[in-house]
Design an enzyme around this catalytic site. Structure first.
Site, PDB file in Angstrom:
ATOM      1  N   THR B  50      75.345   7.554  46.173  1.00  0.00           N
ATOM      2  CA  THR B  50      74.044   7.010  45.787  1.00  0.00           C
ATOM      3  C   THR B  50      73.460   7.785  44.606  1.00  0.00           C
ATOM      4  O   THR B  50      72.691   7.250  43.821  1.00  0.00           O
ATOM      5  CB  THR B  50      73.083   7.086  46.989  1.00  0.00           C
ATOM      6  N   TYR B 138      84.036  14.474  52.684  1.00  0.00           N
ATOM      7  CA  TYR B 138      83.386  13.175  52.456  1.00  0.00           C
ATOM      8  C   TYR B 138      84.460  12.102  52.597  1.00  0.00           C
ATOM      9  O   TYR B 138      85.250  11.876  51.687  1.00  0.00           O
ATOM     10  CB  TYR B 138      82.792  13.200  51.054  1.00  0.00           C
ATOM     11  N   LYS B 166      81.784  13.792  56.945  1.00  0.00           N
ATOM     12  CA  LYS B 166      80.913  12.614  56.821  1.00  0.00           C
ATOM     13  C   LYS B 166      81.827  11.410  56.897  1.00  0.00           C
ATOM     14  O   LYS B 166      82.668  11.196  56.038  1.00  0.00           O
ATOM     15  CB  LYS B 166      80.212  12.688  55.465  1.00  0.00           C
TER      16      LYS B 166
END
Lengths: 299, 299
Positions: B50, B138, B166
């Protein structure tokens, strides 16, 4: 500018040898390009996926084009990969490539955030505004994970400088149907990549083959392509059979890793892939060696 | 260095506002970070997907970390995304982030040429050698297209600074099973992303939620996360229901494009996504507006 037909026949994709910091070894690169010119390939595909374009800075990409252009200019058309994540950077790379002597451009819709069809279209549109060189759409879902919808190639082919598309091998192997479909909807020259499909694609009448192996062992690959172009299916398939053990290593290890091993084995230079990509380990190198050694005399 | 637990609770991922050349608007960024600190999120996930990390230069990524750190230091732990294609560049980014005030790192196995499990492992290994900051793996196959094999998180969790993972939402929605499996094989704190799974993930006992919406509308998201952490399923699910129309726009248009529209609507600043990513068109913006307006007072 070199006259010729960059999107017809054999387009050969050399590695771009570079050091661990991503500095291009222009001397070894020029030697690879010279070899392609001497073999008489129809075009050179510089800075394709095999030419590690995604891993090189703008400056190093420019140095690579300059070195290749100096060597190949007036002899073989130079097609240069200008894909990158940002649109403004892709425009810069297209201008750089043109200024440095490229004859044509190749661009994949490289992405991180998955792109919509419109976003990919606008990326191509912007780049055709930055350089008037003829451009080949690089449809490479294995690296970009972008899927071209059925309408996008047709929309893109209406942009005046977009002249060709480089396709992955069709999932079901139906080259004839796909060629008819693309030719019915676009004016693009249609070529393929994925070396193990070379004989089938060219025998089915593809306009071009974009070859990884051809970038390092051009003579053998050119013999296969010329046989297929002449409609000599028997000879094309015989050569494809000779290459089968090597295609097996491409499928197992990825063609890029295999090509670094071949560069060394063929005595053409030494380079490592850009990390995180690792050189093949001993066992895999042995398999590549066994597959490639019988071919080196005719490569 | 801020004490705290960067990989527990709500990690909020702001946009990184930047101009058309990729120059970060540090003033607007600092305002977004301030808003997150005031709301009391558990950590700030700077330069996540993001935060358009993939589209920013090393210099601009450093400027972003400096601006966020100046604002948030001593208040909320700062987790900084350091993923990039080349291993040497990832190491540089990790050193830069640490020097600029990051408290923790987040790294995805970004790739162009698809990576092997060993190659991804070695990339993480190299980065943990470049910075001693705690690191979160990630796992984001939607952008990297890298699939973590079952053994890789366990191997990585043996590297001393790797502390968390994550995860994307589990395909079948079985958070409980996946949490048990990961906790059985690793010591990692396990968090999820994909905002529409927030209530389910936290109610199932995930350690953290890495939220896109929370980076811009932190108060509302924090209320949901706190309810779930307290085991108040009814309230968590009620809030999830309130957010459903917004989750629908995330799924339809991609959360990144939606967040740029929300930034504007909420009066927090104006920025365009990096091209080739395009701003939402009028019809889509209208749908986002309708979904978000009822939430702005509590955002």
């Amino acid at each position: 500018m070199t006259t010729g037909t960059p999107f017809r026949g054999l387009s050969a994709f050399p590695l771009t040898p570079a050091d661990e910091h991503g500095r291009v070894d222009t001397e070894t690169l020029a030697r690879l390009v010279e070899r392609l010119c001497e073999a008489g390939v129809d075009s050179i595909g510089l800075l394709g996926s095999t030419g590690i374009y995604a891993y090189l800075s703008r400056e190093e990409r420019r140095r690579a084009v300059e070195a290749a252009s100096e060597c190949g200019r007036g002899r073989v058309p130079l097609v240069v990969g200008v894909g990158t994540l940002r649109t403004d950077h892709a425009m810069d790379l297209a201008r750089d490539a043109e200024a440095a002597g490229a004859d044509a451009l190749l661009m994949a819709p490289v992405s991180y955030t998955p792109l919509t069809q419109d976003e990919a279209y606008e990326q191509y549109h912007a780049v055709t505004g930055a350089s008037g060189l003829p451009l080949c759409i690089y449809n490479n879902p294995g690296t970009t994970h972008f899927t071209f919808g059925i309408d996008l190639p047709a929309r893109l082919s209406r942009l005046p400088t977009i002249r060709a598309v480089k396709m992955p091998l069709p999932a079901g192997g139906d080259f004839t149907g796909e060629l008819a479909s693309l030719r019915g909807r676009t004016q693009l020259a249609v070529g393929y990549s994925g070396d193990w499909g070379m004989a089938d694609a060219m025998l089915a009448g593809a306009d071009a083959f974009y070859s990884v192996l051809g970038g390092t062992l051009p003579r053998l690959v050119l013999t296969l392509v010329r046989a297929a172009q002449a409609g000599d299916a028997e000879e094309a398939r015989r050569l494809d059979g000779v290459l089968q053990p090597l295609w097996d290593t491409f499928k197992t290890y990825g063609s890029l890793r295999v090509m670094y091993a071949i560069l060394d084995v063929a005595g053409l230079g030494r380079a490592e892939p850009p990390r995180p990509i690792l050189s093949l380990k001993a066992e895999a190198r042995k398999q590549v060696l066994a597959a490639v050694e019988p071919l080196l005399a005719s490569g």
